[in-house]
Design a protein around this motif. Structure first.
Motif, PDB file in Angstrom:
ATOM      1  N   MET A 113      48.378 -15.232 -55.377  1.00 47.92           N
ATOM      2  CA  MET A 113      47.461 -14.096 -55.264  1.00 47.92           C
ATOM      3  C   MET A 113      48.181 -12.851 -54.755  1.00 47.92           C
ATOM      4  SD  MET A 113      44.510 -14.927 -56.410  1.00 47.92           S
ATOM      5  CE  MET A 113      45.436 -15.782 -57.660  1.00 47.92           C
ATOM      6  N   SER A 114      49.089 -13.037 -53.790  1.00 44.37           N
ATOM      7  CA  SER A 114      49.791 -11.872 -53.248  1.00 44.37           C
ATOM      8  C   SER A 114      50.728 -11.262 -54.279  1.00 44.37           C
ATOM      9  CB  SER A 114      50.540 -12.229 -51.963  1.00 44.37           C
ATOM     10  OG  SER A 114      51.607 -13.107 -52.226  1.00 44.37           O
ATOM     11  N   TRP A 115      51.379 -12.094 -55.071  1.00 41.93           N
ATOM     12  CA  TRP A 115      52.268 -11.551 -56.108  1.00 41.93           C
ATOM     13  C   TRP A 115      51.474 -10.880 -57.227  1.00 41.93           C
ATOM     14  CZ3 TRP A 115      56.857 -15.454 -56.757  1.00 41.93           C
ATOM     15  CH2 TRP A 115      57.700 -15.334 -55.652  1.00 41.93           C
ATOM     16  N   THR A 116      50.289 -11.384 -57.499  1.00 40.48           N
ATOM     17  CA  THR A 116      49.410 -10.717 -58.460  1.00 40.48           C
ATOM     18  C   THR A 116      49.048  -9.326 -57.938  1.00 40.48           C
ATOM     19  OG1 THR A 116      48.523 -12.829 -59.221  1.00 40.48           O
ATOM     20  CG2 THR A 116      47.188 -10.860 -59.662  1.00 40.48           C
ATOM     21  N   LEU A 117      48.708  -9.270 -56.668  1.00 36.51           N
ATOM     22  CA  LEU A 117      48.390  -8.001 -56.021  1.00 36.51           C
ATOM     23  C   LEU A 117      49.593  -7.058 -56.044  1.00 36.51           C
ATOM     24  CD1 LEU A 117      46.696  -6.169 -54.108  1.00 36.51           C
ATOM     25  CD2 LEU A 117      47.602  -7.542 -52.223  1.00 36.51           C
ATOM     26  N   ALA A 118      50.760  -7.584 -55.704  1.00 33.15           N
ATOM     27  CA  ALA A 118      51.978  -6.768 -55.706  1.00 33.15           C
ATOM     28  C   ALA A 118      52.274  -6.241 -57.109  1.00 33.15           C
ATOM     29  CB  ALA A 118      53.159  -7.583 -55.185  1.00 33.15           C
ATOM     30  N   GLY A 119      52.118  -7.095 -58.102  1.00 26.89           N
ATOM     31  CA  GLY A 119      52.350  -6.671 -59.478  1.00 26.89           C
ATOM     32  C   GLY A 119      51.382  -5.586 -59.911  1.00 26.89           C
ATOM     33  N   TRP A 120      50.133  -5.731 -59.510  1.00 28.05           N
ATOM     34  CA  TRP A 120      49.127  -4.716 -59.834  1.00 28.05           C
ATOM     35  C   TRP A 120      49.532  -3.365 -59.249  1.00 28.05           C
ATOM     36  CZ3 TRP A 120      45.195  -4.615 -63.125  1.00 28.05           C
ATOM     37  CH2 TRP A 120      44.270  -3.580 -63.022  1.00 28.05           C
ATOM     38  N   GLY A 121      49.922  -3.385 -57.981  1.00 22.94           N
ATOM     39  CA  GLY A 121      50.347  -2.149 -57.335  1.00 22.94           C
ATOM     40  C   GLY A 121      51.621  -1.604 -57.944  1.00 22.94           C
ATOM     41  N   TRP A 122      52.591  -2.485 -58.171  1.00 25.57           N
ATOM     42  CA  TRP A 122      53.887  -2.060 -58.728  1.00 25.57           C
ATOM     43  C   TRP A 122      53.715  -1.379 -60.090  1.00 25.57           C
ATOM     44  CZ3 TRP A 122      58.564  -1.484 -56.732  1.00 25.57           C
ATOM     45  CH2 TRP A 122      59.640  -1.311 -57.597  1.00 25.57           C
ATOM     46  N   CYS A 123      52.796  -1.900 -60.878  1.00 27.80           N
ATOM     47  CA  CYS A 123      52.571  -1.341 -62.214  1.00 27.80           C
ATOM     48  C   CYS A 123      51.627  -0.148 -62.216  1.00 27.80           C
ATOM     49  CB  CYS A 123      52.022  -2.429 -63.136  1.00 27.80           C
ATOM     50  SG  CYS A 123      53.205  -3.736 -63.489  1.00 27.80           S
ATOM     51  N   GLY A 124      51.134   0.240 -61.052  1.00 31.27           N
ATOM     52  CA  GLY A 124      50.229   1.388 -60.974  1.00 31.27           C
ATOM     53  C   GLY A 124      48.847   1.093 -61.495  1.00 31.27           C
ATOM     54  N   GLY A 125      48.364  -0.113 -61.248  1.00 35.12           N
ATOM     55  CA  GLY A 125      47.078  -0.536 -61.784  1.00 35.12           C
ATOM     56  C   GLY A 125      45.888   0.294 -61.316  1.00 35.12           C
ATOM     57  N   THR A 126      45.879   0.701 -60.060  1.00 31.34           N
ATOM     58  CA  THR A 126      44.760   1.492 -59.553  1.00 31.34           C
ATOM     59  C   THR A 126      44.815   2.909 -60.117  1.00 31.34           C
ATOM     60  OG1 THR A 126      44.859   0.228 -57.495  1.00 31.34           O
ATOM     61  CG2 THR A 126      43.533   2.225 -57.476  1.00 31.34           C
ATOM     62  N   GLU A 127      46.017   3.445 -60.189  1.00 26.26           N
ATOM     63  CA  GLU A 127      46.204   4.791 -60.726  1.00 26.26           C
ATOM     64  C   GLU A 127      45.834   4.833 -62.209  1.00 26.26           C
ATOM     65  OE1 GLU A 127      49.560   8.287 -60.649  1.00 26.26           O
ATOM     66  OE2 GLU A 127      50.175   6.236 -60.259  1.00 26.26           O
ATOM     67  N   GLY A 128      46.058   3.711 -62.884  1.00 27.08           N
ATOM     68  CA  GLY A 128      45.751   3.638 -64.316  1.00 27.08           C
ATOM     69  C   GLY A 128      47.010   3.847 -65.139  1.00 27.08           C
TER      70      GLY A 128
END
Length: 129
Positions: A113-128
């Motif tokens: 779960m933490s690596w999924t979260l890290a990947g989301w952030g690393w790829c700019g998931g919230t920013e889009g």
């Protein structure tokens, strides 16, 4: 009825909610939160371990508040950076501790779960993308 926010904001909003409410819950019921975290019962019953757990939760609460502030300001790149750091660094630390305490399934779950979260952030998931 449409969502009041873009769906790609859900992971950040989920983490904001769990870090703030989950950390605050530890003030009310530390043993329950320790069990949910994945710690073994011998630590859950330890008053000393409970004190350290509460100190950690104060820091986690701070991270959640920072995420909320940056999210509400629309600074999604900062939110993603924090998510990447928290998921990548603190998630590994959490998983290692839980693994060493013998809760191997929970450790693997936490790491995934933490690596999924890290990947989301690393790829700019919230920013889009």
């Amino acid at each position: 009825m449409p969502f009041p926010f873009p769906l790609h904001h859900l992971p950040a909003l989920f983490i904001i909610t769990t870090t703030t409410l989950g950390s605050a819950a530890a003030l009310l019921n530390t043993p329950w939160c320790m069990r949910e975290f994945g710690l073994p019962e011998r630590l859950v019953r330890s008053r000393e371990a409970q004190s350290v757990f509460l100190l950690n939760n104060g820091r986690t609460f701070t991270i959640g508040v920072l995420l909320a502030v940056f999210y509400l300001r629309g600074e999604y790149e900062v939110v993603d950076t924090i998510l990447a750091a928290v998921g990548g660094i603190l998630g590994v630390t959490d998983a290692v501790v839980v693994w060493k305490e013998g809760m191997k399934r929970m450790a693997v779950f936490r790491l995934g779960m933490s690596w999924t979260l890290a990947g989301w952030g690393w790829c700019g998931g919230t920013e889009g993308w």
